[in-house]
Design an enzyme around this catalytic site. Structure first.
Site, PDB file in Angstrom:
ATOM      1  N   LYS A 241     -21.412  -0.683   4.315  1.00 20.92           N
ATOM      2  CA  LYS A 241     -20.147  -1.089   3.696  1.00 20.92           C
ATOM      3  C   LYS A 241     -20.268  -1.187   2.170  1.00 20.92           C
ATOM      4  CE  LYS A 241     -19.403  -3.737   7.877  1.00 20.92           C
ATOM      5  NZ  LYS A 241     -19.677  -5.040   8.518  1.00 20.92           N
ATOM      6  N   ARG A 295     -24.129 -14.018  12.539  1.00 18.37           N
ATOM      7  CA  ARG A 295     -24.570 -14.639  11.285  1.00 18.37           C
ATOM      8  C   ARG A 295     -23.411 -14.655  10.305  1.00 18.37           C
ATOM      9  NH1 ARG A 295     -25.872  -9.014  10.932  1.00 18.37           N
ATOM     10  NH2 ARG A 295     -24.450  -8.190   9.388  1.00 18.37           N
TER      11      ARG A 295
END
Ligand code: ADP
Length: 448
Positions: A241, A295
């Site tokens: 990303k 997470r």
């Protein structure tokens, strides 16, 4: 002010995320210990933490991935909990278990839940069983060439072969021709074995023009599971990303509801607790689950910017047994937030990481501009870790203004040093790209 949920937290990470966790802890009245390698001894996180403990040399295996050293530091400093950040040991159920055995709270989901979701092939099955649509593919790991060919015939080319234990965009291969199938199978298995210590791979239909849309969830130990809306992370380079935003542009409300509800259902089905992300691919009207991240994610600030919620604060509260601090109705996303990842990478050398000394480092400022970074002028970017230098996050009432603000902010950012280049120009090019501006891009945008 109420009592802080912990007196002292150890941050088992580095870089911008270590600093980001330290900041929230300070606001909550919690003391912090940052563990660090010799390469990070002068980092901003080390400087701003209450205590710092050097745990080993630059190589991650001997420091940030070395549980015994981290646990010892926690016991010695009297830390009651460990925040693992992202990467390193953040999704390692064995580490979470070791924390538990030593009477230290691991800030994350239960180790069993992490183990079940960390196997990406198993996670697909779990979510399919919970009623979520999954990308067509193998039911479980594919171990023989026969199974490989069989499954590929069933789902049809192109396919993507992925490491079951994979992450971070590594251990994946796209196959468009039958000739490439077996070689790709062999290389992915070899990479998976080498990088993740587990050679199991699975297979999915490859969606060429999909958007990557993920849903942020928060779940506590009192039965509350809620979502904080979605992020669109379709601007990627090699499955990594680069730009993320919330809300996802042009996402039909009915589809948004389907995705957020699917994430909540999936989280409830596995007894998820803490902050987590359910990732989906969306192509046209179709949407399907790909994986869960157990997470805090790199791109979490865009969700914080539109909801006003501090996700790390929620993680810490949940780990201490407190309830999520708001209800679903109280989550009211507002405006548009965009994040750009400024990496120390050289565009002239195919974006290879370029560590080195920063002689100039002047982040942008102004209204609704947040910069999460551990770097500063005089910082020596170490060669051992990921290339993320800074995250620039902007907020604006609408997407056009957010894009204009991001272009302005990136334009202000001054980073220089011998041999150091960044992704800044690439980010500016994407922000100027008509399909991106129209919000009609897919993960194919930067594919060559
Ligand atoms: P990682 O855990 O390594 O990030 P993911 O499974 O989340 O791996 O995939 C990362 C990216 O790869 C996705 O965001 C998407 O761009 C691409 N990708 C993964 N699976 C598919 C698929 N079946 N079809 C098309 N693109 C995919």
């Amino acid at each position: 002010m109420s009592e802080p949920p912990f007196r002292k937290i150890l941050v088992a990470n580095r870089g911008e995320i270590a600093l980001r966790v330290v900041r929230t802890c300070r606001e909550m009245g919690i003391r912090t210990v940052v563990v660090h390698s010799t390469a990070d001894r002068d980092s901003a996180a080390v400087r701003l933490a209450d205590e710092a403990v050097q745990i080993g040399p630059g190589a991650p295996r001997k420091s940030y991935l070395y549980p015994a050293m981290i646990i010892e530091a926690a016991l010695r400093t009297g830390a009651e909990a460990i925040h693992p950040g992202y990467g390193f040991l953040s999704e390692d159920p064995d580490f979470a278990e070791i924390c538990d055995k030593n009477g230290i709270v691991f800030i994350g989901p239960h180790p069993d839940v992490m183990a079940r979701l960390g196997d990406k092939a198993a996670a697909r099955e779990l979510m399919a069983a919970a009623g979520l649509p999954v990308v067509p593919g193998s039911a479980e790991a594919v171990s023989t060439p026969g199974e490989l060919v069989e499954t590929t015939k069933r789902v049809g080319l192109p396919v993507i072969i992925k490491a079951a234990a994979g992450g971070g965009g590594r251990g994946m291969a796209v196959v468009r021709d039958w000739d490439e199938l077996l070689p790709a199978f062999r290389t992915t298995r070899a990479t998976a074995r080498g990088v993740f210590g587990d050679d199991r791979v699975y297979l999915e239909r490859y969606w060429e023009n999909a958007r990557h849309i993920e849903v942020q969830v928060l779940a506590d130990n009192h039965g509350t599971v809620l979502h904080l809306g979605e992020r669109d992370c379709s601007v990627q380079r090699r499955h990594q990303k680069l730009i993320e935003e919330s809300p996802a542009p042009l996402l039909p409300p009915a589809l948004r509801d389907r995705l957020t509800q699917a994430a909540v259902r999936g989280a409830a089905a596995v007894g998820y607790t803490g902050a987590g992300t359910f990732e989906f691919l969306v192509e046209g009207d179709e949407a399907a689950f790909i994986e869960v991240n157990c997470r805090i994610q790199v791109e979490h600030p865009v969700t914080e910017a539109v909801t006003g919620i501090d996700l790390v604060r929620e993680q810490i509260r949940i780990a201490a047994g407190l309830p999520v601090s708001l209800t679903q109705d109280e989550v009211r996303p507002n405006g548009v937030a965009i994040e750009c990842r400024v990496n120390a990478e050289d565009p002239r050398r195919d974006f290879a990481p370029c560590p080195g000394l920063l002689t100039e480092f002047v982040p942008p400022g102004g209204q609704f501009v947040r910069v999460d970074t551990h770097a500063y002028a005089g910082w020596q970017v170490p060669p051992y870790y990921d290339s993320l230098l800074a995250k620039v996050i902007v907020w604006a009432p609408d997407r056009d203004q957010a894009i204009a603000r991001m272009r302005r902010a990136l334009g202000e950012f001054r980073i220089d040093g011998p041999g150091v280049s960044t992704t800044s120009e690439l980010l500016q090019d994407v922000l100027a790209e008509p399909v991106f501006r129209a919000g009609r891009h897919s993960t194919a945008l930067l594919r060559k």
